[in-house]
Design an enzyme around this catalytic site. Structure first.
Site, PDB file in Angstrom:
ATOM      1  N   LYS A   1       3.217   9.185   8.765  1.00  0.00           N
ATOM      2  CA  LYS A   1       2.219   9.053   9.834  1.00  0.00           C
ATOM      3  C   LYS A   1       2.597   9.669  11.196  1.00  0.00           C
ATOM      4  O   LYS A   1       1.968  10.625  11.622  1.00  0.00           O
ATOM      5  CB  LYS A   1       1.859   7.594   9.991  1.00  0.00           C
ATOM      6  CG  LYS A   1       1.015   7.074   8.835  1.00  0.00           C
ATOM      7  CD  LYS A   1       0.801   5.613   8.948  1.00  0.00           C
ATOM      8  CE  LYS A   1      -0.083   5.034   7.879  1.00  0.00           C
ATOM      9  NZ  LYS A   1      -1.502   5.377   8.035  1.00  0.00           N
TER      10      LYS A   1
ATOM     11  N   ASP B   1       9.268   2.491   1.523  1.00  0.00           N
ATOM     12  CA  ASP B   1       8.130   3.239   2.064  1.00  0.00           C
ATOM     13  C   ASP B   1       8.069   2.954   3.570  1.00  0.00           C
ATOM     14  O   ASP B   1       7.680   1.872   4.000  1.00  0.00           O
ATOM     15  CB  ASP B   1       6.855   2.751   1.343  1.00  0.00           C
ATOM     16  CG  ASP B   1       5.584   3.379   1.897  1.00  0.00           C
ATOM     17  OD1 ASP B   1       5.621   3.952   2.999  1.00  0.00           O
ATOM     18  OD2 ASP B   1       4.534   3.262   1.234  1.00  0.00           O
TER      19      ASP B   1
ATOM     20  N   PHE C   1       0.869  -1.188   0.000  1.00  0.00           N
ATOM     21  CA  PHE C   1       0.000   0.000   0.000  1.00  0.00           C
ATOM     22  C   PHE C   1       0.898   1.228   0.000  1.00  0.00           C
ATOM     23  O   PHE C   1       1.728   1.393   0.889  1.00  0.00           O
ATOM     24  CB  PHE C   1      -0.934   0.023   1.215  1.00  0.00           C
ATOM     25  CG  PHE C   1      -1.874   1.190   1.156  1.00  0.00           C
ATOM     26  CD1 PHE C   1      -2.988   1.155   0.334  1.00  0.00           C
ATOM     27  CD2 PHE C   1      -1.621   2.346   1.872  1.00  0.00           C
ATOM     28  CE1 PHE C   1      -3.838   2.256   0.228  1.00  0.00           C
ATOM     29  CE2 PHE C   1      -2.471   3.451   1.782  1.00  0.00           C
ATOM     30  CZ  PHE C   1      -3.587   3.394   0.966  1.00  0.00           C
TER      31      PHE C   1
HETATM   32  C1  PLP Z   1       2.886   2.088   3.931  1.00  0.00           C
HETATM   33  C2  PLP Z   1       2.000   3.254   3.608  1.00  0.00           C
HETATM   34  N1  PLP Z   1       2.342   4.065   2.602  1.00  0.00           N
HETATM   35  C3  PLP Z   1       1.594   5.126   2.280  1.00  0.00           C
HETATM   36  C4  PLP Z   1       0.433   5.434   2.957  1.00  0.00           C
HETATM   37  C5  PLP Z   1      -0.386   6.627   2.560  1.00  0.00           C
HETATM   38  O1  PLP Z   1      -0.249   7.606   3.530  1.00  0.00           O
HETATM   39  P1  PLP Z   1      -1.318   8.805   3.608  1.00  0.00           P
HETATM   40  O2  PLP Z   1      -2.628   8.213   3.982  1.00  0.00           O
HETATM   41  O3  PLP Z   1      -0.758   9.739   4.643  1.00  0.00           O
HETATM   42  O4  PLP Z   1      -1.355   9.430   2.254  1.00  0.00           O
HETATM   43  C6  PLP Z   1       0.043   4.605   4.025  1.00  0.00           C
HETATM   44  C7  PLP Z   1      -1.217   4.887   4.749  1.00  0.00           C
HETATM   45  O5  PLP Z   1      -1.807   4.030   5.357  1.00  0.00           O
HETATM   46  C8  PLP Z   1       0.847   3.492   4.357  1.00  0.00           C
HETATM   47  O6  PLP Z   1       0.507   2.669   5.364  1.00  0.00           O
END
Ligand code: PLP
Length: 399
Positions: free
Chosen positions: A254, A225, A140
């Site tokens: 986050k 990520d 994700f």
């Molecule tokens: C691993 C990862 N990358 C990217 C995101 C996207 O982040 P945002 O919701 O702040 O755009 C999330 C959100 O849950 C995530 O868990």
């Protein structure tokens, strides 16, 4: 459900565009690892707003920093310098080997920036037609068009075609599939060290070793990520530090400002050459209020040894959950995770268990049909984790 909740839920349904399957809970205030609903009922928060409020709710030093900075300077725009920017950047860079940071507003935006940086670095510095981004199934990476295309889950892409070109997804933890997908067109391979949204799945050492070998051979960039795993959550400051690797680019978001919207793209000096003035930007990213709060978050994380605390509490909770699995192998299939990022894969349907936990005052996340995802604040007390394990045990015994 109380009258106050029903009234609020009805107003919400009538006025807010519904893209979330919300829980039957409206929160009025929070303190530490506790949340309180509209009727004053107390909950133990094992979700932290999905890995965001790592320092808990209403942390007094964060509240104080926020108020002080808001009274001095909130926003300047990125055409002007302000001292809070480099003060935070220096603290972040001191936690890793990266040489530069770009501040964004969210995880998706940080990942979008990482993808843009990898492509632009290949075009302008390496002068190569390497633009493909290889990602893993189950990943994700966000909800913008590029990051949802990078995301290895079809349901996230549903209805949004045509999607941007140049993304390839390969099976999770499969070195052969990765080797087959990487070509001279590959700009970057982008991974999470522990996939969160699919149910807490760490990358295997074997996969990471193969990835590193391919990286040396093909010269693509490695993007990690760390939006969910970063900033002490997994028991080290960055999850990639468990694997002893040095990604070219990695992203955070986050917990960075403990609930204020902030993301960051961290990059080694070489990759940083890919961006030049005018090539990327944002209005709000890295504003003084966000930077001051995030700098305080980092100070507290280091002063209070929160990475170590996450490692120790993760072992403690993991141990309690493992006991449950051994007692009830027909109810609990597997315990996975790193630090305070834990997945409990049930062998029974998850929804009734999750509902009963909420009724008993424990907020957890259910991913898919059967995985309880636990992301408690890193300041949570050990006894709260014990209370949770006791409640889960009691619920599963009756399930
Ligand atoms: C691993 C990862 N990358 C990217 C995101 C996207 O982040 P945002 O919701 O702040 O755009 C999330 C959100 O849950 C995530 O868990």
């Amino acid at each position: 459900m109380s009258k106050a909740f029903e009234t609020l839920a009805a107003r919400d349904a009538a006025s807010i565009c519904h893209t979330y399957a919300r829980y039957p809970l409206a929160v009025a205030h929070g303190r530490g690892s506790r949340l309180y609903d509209l009727d004053g009922n107390e909950y133990i928060d094992l979700l932290s707003g999905i890995a965001v409020t790592s320092l808990g709710h209403a942390h007094p030093e964060i509240v104080e920093t926020m108020a002080e900075q808001a009274a001095r300077l909130t926003h300047t725009c990125n055409l002007l310098y302000h001292a809070e920017g480099p003060a935070l950047a220096e603290k972040l860079l001191a936690t890793c080997y990266a040489g530069k940071v770009f501040f964004a507003n969210s995880g998706a935006e940080a990942n979008e920036g990482a993808i843009k940086l990898a492509r632009r670095y290949m075009r302008t510095i390496k002068e190569r037609e390497a633009y493909e981004i290889v990602t893993l199934q189950g990943s994700f990476h966000g909800r913008t068009l590029a990051t949802l295309t990078a995301t290895g889950q079809d349901k996230i892409k549903d209805g949004f075609a045509p999607l941007p070109e140049g993304f390839v997804t390969v099976p999770f933890n499969d070195p052969d599939a990765l080797a087959a997908a990487v070509t001279d067109r590959t700009a970057a391979v982008m991974v999470e060290m522990v996939q969160g949204e699919i149910g807490v799945r760490p990358l295997s050492e074997e996969f990471v070793a193969a990835l590193e070998e391919l990286r040396r051979k093909h010269g693509f960039l490695l993007i990690v990520d760390e939006v969910q795993t970063g900033l002490c959550r997994t028991g080290k400051f960055w999850a990639h530090q468990h694997y002893g690797i040095t990604p070219d680019i990695f992203t955070a978001a986050k917990p960075l400002a403990n609930g204020l919207p902030m993301g960051a793209v961290l990059m080694c000096e070489e990759a940083a050459r890919g961006f030049a003035p005018g090539s990327h930007g944002t209005t709000f990213g890295g504003g003084p209020l966000l930077c001051a709060v995030a700098a305080k978050v980092l100070d507290i994380m280091q002063r209070d040894h929160l990475a170590q605390r996450a490692a120790e509490l993760g072992l403690y909770l993991g141990g309690l959950l493992e006991e449950l699995r051994q007692d009830m192998p027909d109810k609990v299939a597997e315990i996975r995770g790193l630090g305070l990022m834990i997945g409990v894969e049930l062998a029974v349907p998850g929804k009734p268990v999750w509902e009963e936990l909420l009724k008993r005052g424990f907020i957890v996340n259910l991913v898919g049909e059967r995985v309880l995802r636990l992301l408690p604040p890193l300041i949570i007390e050990q006894q709260d984790l014990e209370l949770f394990a006791l409640a889960l045990g009691a619920i599963l015994r009756k399930a």
